[in-house]
Design an enzyme around this catalytic site. Structure first.
Site, PDB file in Angstrom:
ATOM      1  N   ASP A  34      36.625  -5.395  95.676  1.00 35.11           N
ATOM      2  CA  ASP A  34      36.098  -6.511  96.477  1.00 35.11           C
ATOM      3  C   ASP A  34      36.765  -6.912  97.776  1.00 35.11           C
ATOM      4  O   ASP A  34      38.021  -7.567  97.248  1.00 35.11           O
ATOM      5  CB  ASP A  34      35.118  -7.273  95.609  1.00 35.11           C
ATOM      6  CG  ASP A  34      34.032  -7.715  97.078  1.00 35.11           C
ATOM      7  OD1 ASP A  34      34.307  -8.067  97.923  1.00 35.11           O
ATOM      8  OD2 ASP A  34      32.935  -7.166  96.061  1.00 35.11           O
ATOM      9  N   VAL A  99      25.735  -5.184 102.339  1.00 29.81           N
ATOM     10  CA  VAL A  99      26.183  -3.314 102.304  1.00 29.81           C
ATOM     11  C   VAL A  99      25.009  -2.460 101.500  1.00 29.81           C
ATOM     12  O   VAL A  99      24.686  -2.400 100.249  1.00 29.81           O
ATOM     13  CB  VAL A  99      27.403  -3.156 101.292  1.00 29.81           C
ATOM     14  CG1 VAL A  99      27.367  -1.653 101.628  1.00 29.81           C
ATOM     15  CG2 VAL A  99      28.205  -3.723 102.348  1.00 29.81           C
ATOM     16  N   HIS A 103      25.535  -0.407  94.909  1.00 34.86           N
ATOM     17  CA  HIS A 103      27.374  -0.924  94.282  1.00 34.86           C
ATOM     18  C   HIS A 103      26.823  -1.822  93.171  1.00 34.86           C
ATOM     19  O   HIS A 103      26.100  -2.779  92.919  1.00 34.86           O
ATOM     20  CB  HIS A 103      27.975  -1.308  95.473  1.00 34.86           C
ATOM     21  CG  HIS A 103      28.340  -2.556  96.025  1.00 34.86           C
ATOM     22  ND1 HIS A 103      27.113  -1.822  97.238  1.00 34.86           N
ATOM     23  CD2 HIS A 103      27.899  -3.344  96.264  1.00 34.86           C
ATOM     24  CE1 HIS A 103      26.239  -3.033  97.574  1.00 34.86           C
ATOM     25  NE2 HIS A 103      27.275  -3.904  97.140  1.00 34.86           N
ATOM     26  N   MET A 104      27.546  -1.446  92.143  1.00 34.64           N
ATOM     27  CA  MET A 104      27.649  -3.102  91.249  1.00 34.64           C
ATOM     28  C   MET A 104      28.888  -3.548  91.175  1.00 34.64           C
ATOM     29  O   MET A 104      30.444  -3.253  91.287  1.00 34.64           O
ATOM     30  CB  MET A 104      28.257  -1.825  89.699  1.00 34.64           C
ATOM     31  CG  MET A 104      27.937  -2.924  88.286  1.00 34.64           C
ATOM     32  SD  MET A 104      28.286  -2.426  87.215  1.00 34.64           S
ATOM     33  CE  MET A 104      26.771  -1.638  86.432  1.00 34.64           C
ATOM     34  N   HIS A 105      28.308  -4.710  91.092  1.00 30.21           N
ATOM     35  CA  HIS A 105      29.650  -5.703  91.263  1.00 30.21           C
ATOM     36  C   HIS A 105      30.385  -6.255  89.253  1.00 30.21           C
ATOM     37  O   HIS A 105      29.457  -5.928  88.744  1.00 30.21           O
ATOM     38  CB  HIS A 105      29.425  -7.386  91.782  1.00 30.21           C
ATOM     39  CG  HIS A 105      29.019  -6.871  93.490  1.00 30.21           C
ATOM     40  ND1 HIS A 105      29.780  -7.704  93.974  1.00 30.21           N
ATOM     41  CD2 HIS A 105      27.804  -6.719  94.204  1.00 30.21           C
ATOM     42  CE1 HIS A 105      29.063  -7.289  95.156  1.00 30.21           C
ATOM     43  NE2 HIS A 105      27.620  -6.716  94.839  1.00 30.21           N
TER      44      HIS A 105
HETATM   45  P1  DGP Z   1      26.703  -6.833  98.754  1.00 27.51           P
HETATM   46  O1  DGP Z   1      25.883  -8.259  98.941  1.00 27.51           O
HETATM   47  O2  DGP Z   1      26.236  -6.857  96.857  1.00 27.51           O
HETATM   48  O3  DGP Z   1      26.070  -5.486  99.180  1.00 27.51           O
HETATM   49  O4  DGP Z   1      27.865  -7.287  98.496  1.00 27.51           O
HETATM   50  C1  DGP Z   1      28.705  -6.156  99.261  1.00 27.51           C
HETATM   51  C2  DGP Z   1      30.233  -6.601  99.428  1.00 27.51           C
HETATM   52  O5  DGP Z   1      30.972  -5.678  99.624  1.00 27.51           O
HETATM   53  C3  DGP Z   1      30.440  -8.204  99.106  1.00 27.51           C
HETATM   54  O6  DGP Z   1      31.699  -8.739  97.842  1.00 27.51           O
HETATM   55  C4  DGP Z   1      32.005  -7.693 100.058  1.00 27.51           C
HETATM   56  C5  DGP Z   1      31.696  -6.763  99.604  1.00 27.51           C
HETATM   57  N1  DGP Z   1      33.238  -6.012 101.445  1.00 27.51           N
HETATM   58  C6  DGP Z   1      31.625  -5.984 102.566  1.00 27.51           C
HETATM   59  N2  DGP Z   1      32.266  -5.134 103.361  1.00 27.51           N
HETATM   60  C7  DGP Z   1      33.978  -4.644 102.878  1.00 27.51           C
HETATM   61  C8  DGP Z   1      34.661  -3.418 102.856  1.00 27.51           C
HETATM   62  O7  DGP Z   1      34.979  -3.270 103.985  1.00 27.51           O
HETATM   63  N3  DGP Z   1      35.706  -3.472 101.591  1.00 27.51           N
HETATM   64  C9  DGP Z   1      35.713  -3.295 100.874  1.00 27.51           C
HETATM   65  N4  DGP Z   1      36.616  -3.429 100.025  1.00 27.51           N
HETATM   66  N5  DGP Z   1      35.246  -4.517 100.384  1.00 27.51           N
HETATM   67  C10 DGP Z   1      33.405  -4.990 101.144  1.00 27.51           C
END
Ligand code: DGP
Length: 140
Positions: A34, A99, A103-105
């Site tokens: 992330d 996004v 997706h799983m964090h």
């Molecule tokens: P959510 O709110 O659950 O949709 O979290 C989206 C996550 O994605 C957030 O922790 C930041 C991450 N993120 C956003 N844009 C990008 C990107 O371009 N690349 C990566 N690797 N992570 C991203």
């Protein structure tokens, strides 16, 4: 529920249009660092199917995400030296999902220690180093 937009940032990452620090990949999922981590070693697992949130995710992809999560958690415990791993997943913009591709964090640490969601960008050199260490642990 929002309609799936194929131009979301994770769809672009899956197509290879935007770079990422890959941790693990198979036919059904891509896992990468992330860029706005809530703790050191924060990994995202993204299924290779058009699903906005859990309600849209086909069972075989849910299974693939959870199977990958088990492997990645083991690697995070080894590399980050943290036993606690927070598993988080937001369903819908009203929950704070930014996004709109499922997706799983997986976030190493105690839930009370985590940084704010999407607060600050990480250093790319550090993400590259962590991804390399996690890939090596996953390959063992
Ligand atoms: P959510 O709110 O659950 O949709 O979290 C989206 C996550 O994605 C957030 O922790 C930041 C991450 N993120 C956003 N844009 C990008 C990107 O371009 N690349 C990566 N690797 N992570 C991203």
């Amino acid at each position: 529920m929002s309609a799936y937009n194929p131009d979301n940032i994770f769809a672009k990452i899956l197509r290879g249009d935007i770079p990422n620090h890959t941790v693990y990949e198979n036919e059904q999922i891509l896992a990468f660092m992330d860029v706005m981590p809530q703790a050191r070693g924060h990994v995202l697992i993204v299924p290779k199917t058009q699903a906005v949130e859990l309600s849209d995710l086909p069972a075989e992809y849910a299974q693939a995400v959870f199977a990958a999560a088990k492997k990645i958690i083991a690697a995070q415990r080894k590399i980050l030296k943290r036993h606690g791993i927070v598993q988080m997943q937001l369903n819908g913009e009203e929950a704070g999902q930014s996004v709109l591709h499922y997706h799983m964090h997986l976030i190493p640490g105690h839930v009370h220690e985590l940084g704010q969601h999407e607060e600050k960008m990480a250093d790319h050199a550090e993400l590259a180093e962590l991804a390399a260490q996690l890939r090596a642990a996953l390959a063992e």
